[in-house]
Design an enzyme around this catalytic site. Structure first.
Site, short mmCIF file in Angstrom:
data_model
loop_
_atom_site.label_atom_id
_atom_site.label_comp_id
_atom_site.label_asym_id
_atom_site.label_seq_id
_atom_site.Cartn_x
_atom_site.Cartn_y
_atom_site.Cartn_z
N HIS A 32 4.07 4.17 12.65
CA HIS A 32 3.00 5.11 13.01
C HIS A 32 3.54 6.25 13.87
CE1 HIS A 32 -0.87 2.92 11.72
NE2 HIS A 32 0.16 2.42 11.06
N ASP B 140 4.01 -5.90 3.57
CA ASP B 140 3.68 -4.87 4.55
C ASP B 140 4.64 -4.96 5.72
OD1 ASP B 140 2.35 -2.77 5.83
OD2 ASP B 140 0.36 -3.61 5.48
N GLU C 126 -5.23 1.75 2.53
CA GLU C 126 -5.07 0.59 3.41
C GLU C 126 -5.26 0.98 4.87
OE1 GLU C 126 -2.92 -2.32 6.01
OE2 GLU C 126 -2.63 -0.16 5.78
N GLU C 127 -4.72 2.14 5.24
CA GLU C 127 -4.72 2.53 6.65
C GLU C 127 -6.11 2.83 7.20
OE1 GLU C 127 -2.36 2.25 8.63
OE2 GLU C 127 -0.51 2.27 7.48
N ASP D 282 5.73 2.38 6.62
CA ASP D 282 4.42 1.72 6.57
C ASP D 282 3.58 2.46 5.54
OD1 ASP D 282 2.11 0.33 7.07
OD2 ASP D 282 1.81 1.10 9.08
N HIS E 221 0.83 -1.21 0.00
CA HIS E 221 0.00 0.00 0.00
C HIS E 221 0.86 1.26 0.00
CE1 HIS E 221 0.08 1.26 4.35
NE2 HIS E 221 0.13 -0.04 4.61
#
Length: 371
Positions: A330, A245, A222-223, A190, A75
């Site tokens: 994140h 991922d 995706e998130e 990510d 992603h």
């Protein structure tokens, strides 16, 4: 006594491509610029490039007419924010896009991108600790308490430069090669690292004759719910799909040291969104052994990857996630290891170069066997 030497950089890894990809801003629903970076790096290696209606980019390397369809997905969105509100003094409140722990945000820079593409830098405000009561100092702020200071005196000045409700806000960071050159630090690993692996697989297939038709996909959104994976897989209807991922590295102080950076390939047995196809997992494990690539196995009770939606389309897809351990995801900065990247690219390139209908039948028949 001889002194130990610092490790040399492992593998053939394009730092230029990784920096280009990670430093491009693109939260969920705002991936257009990242889409262009993906396209620029793969367009010379594939036969065509398509898009689904959500914006996922699909690079296609054609194989034989009746060969299997193999999908690789990473992603291209990152977590960030939208401008939620602007107060009378020009401070900007945020709406999170993706999962944030507000503790990591204080005093960190962000970039706000306007409708016209102008970018303005601000900082997440924080209070000085002087005289702060312990109950205040130890509290993790809620998102409602977080604000961005872009250095203006009023709401009118914010509006004059074109910032409005709904504008994209992204972490602002730089790309770093760390003390050991195998450790790379940037924002948005990510999952730009997964997307980069997909891109390098496609680049490695340039000029080769394949049995399988290969789809290298940069999925969107995706998130916020694996959304682009679903529409892209519906469009492709793959026989086999491998998602790339990040996973959480647990090799830092206070963790269990179970998932480490620098091992090689990390095969995900399951996560909160899917159970990996064991036949495909064992096929990749055996290939990794043949290639002398070390492996480790991941299981996550919570959280999901694009495999969670891909494996459910049409009458089902043989699917597996291959993970890249990353520290501090994140947040504004994460760290990955070159060996994990390079070995994963090598493993999956070799897998798809030889994958044919016999291999597909082996995997399809595996579903009738006990796990």
């Amino acid at each position: 006594m001889s002194k130990k030497k610092m490790e040399e950089a492992y593998g053939d890894v394009s730092l230029e491509m990784l920096a280009d990809l990670t430093l491009t801003n693109g939260i969920s629903g705002h991936e257009r610029d990242v889409q262009e970076v993906f396209k620029d790096w793969v367009k010379e290696s594939v036969d065509s490039i398509e898009y689904d209606n959500l914006g996922s980019i699909i690079a296609i390397k054609k194989g034989q007419e009746n060969g299997p369809k193999v999908m690789f997905a990473g992603h291209i969105d990152e977590i960030g924010f939208l401008v939620k509100n602007i107060d009378n003094n020009g401070y900007i409140r945020l709406h999170p896009v993706g999962g944030w722990w507000p503790h990591v945000l204080l005093s960190q820079p962000v970039t706000i991108t306007t409708r016209k593409g102008h970018a303005y830098v601000g900082v997440v405000g924080s209070k000085a600790p002087h005289g702060m009561k312990p109950e205040v100092r130890n509290k993790v702020l809620s998102m409602d308490e977080i604000f961005v200071d872009i250095g203006v005196s009023s709401k009118e000045e914010v509006e004059l430069i074109g910032i409005q409700i709904g504008d994209m806000v992204t972490p602002k960071a730089d790309f770093h090669v760390l003390a050991n050159p195998n450790y790379l630090m940037s924002k948005a690993w990510d999952d730009r690292v997964g997307a980069a692996i997909v891109m390098d697989i496609m680049r490695n297939l340039k000029g080769l004759d394949l049995v399988s038709t290969v789809y290298g996909v940069g999925t969107v959104q995706e998130e916020v719910g694996l959304r682009g994976a679903k529409t892209a897989a519906q469009r492709i209807n793959p026989d086999v799909a491998i998602t790339l991922d990040v996973t959480i590295a647990t090799d830092t102080p206070g963790e269990d040291n179970r998932i480490k950076l620098g091992v090689g390939a990390t095969l995900e047995v399951m996560d909160g969104s899917y159970i990996g196809h064991k036949g495909l997992l064992y096929m990749l494990q055996d290939l990794a052994d043949d290639l002398k690539i070390d492996t480790q196995f991941e299981m996550l009770a919570a959280g999901g990857t694009d495999s969670g939606e891909i494996h459910k389309v049409h009458d089902g897809v043989i699917a597996l996630t291959v993970s890249i351990p990353a520290r501090y995801i994140h947040s504004h900065y994460g760290i990955i290891h070159r060996k994990d990247y390079a070995d994963t690219v090598k493993l999956l390139t070799e897998f798809v170069k030889t994958f044919d209908n016999k291999h597909l039948i082996t995997l399809q028949e595996y579903k009738t066997m006990p796990f």
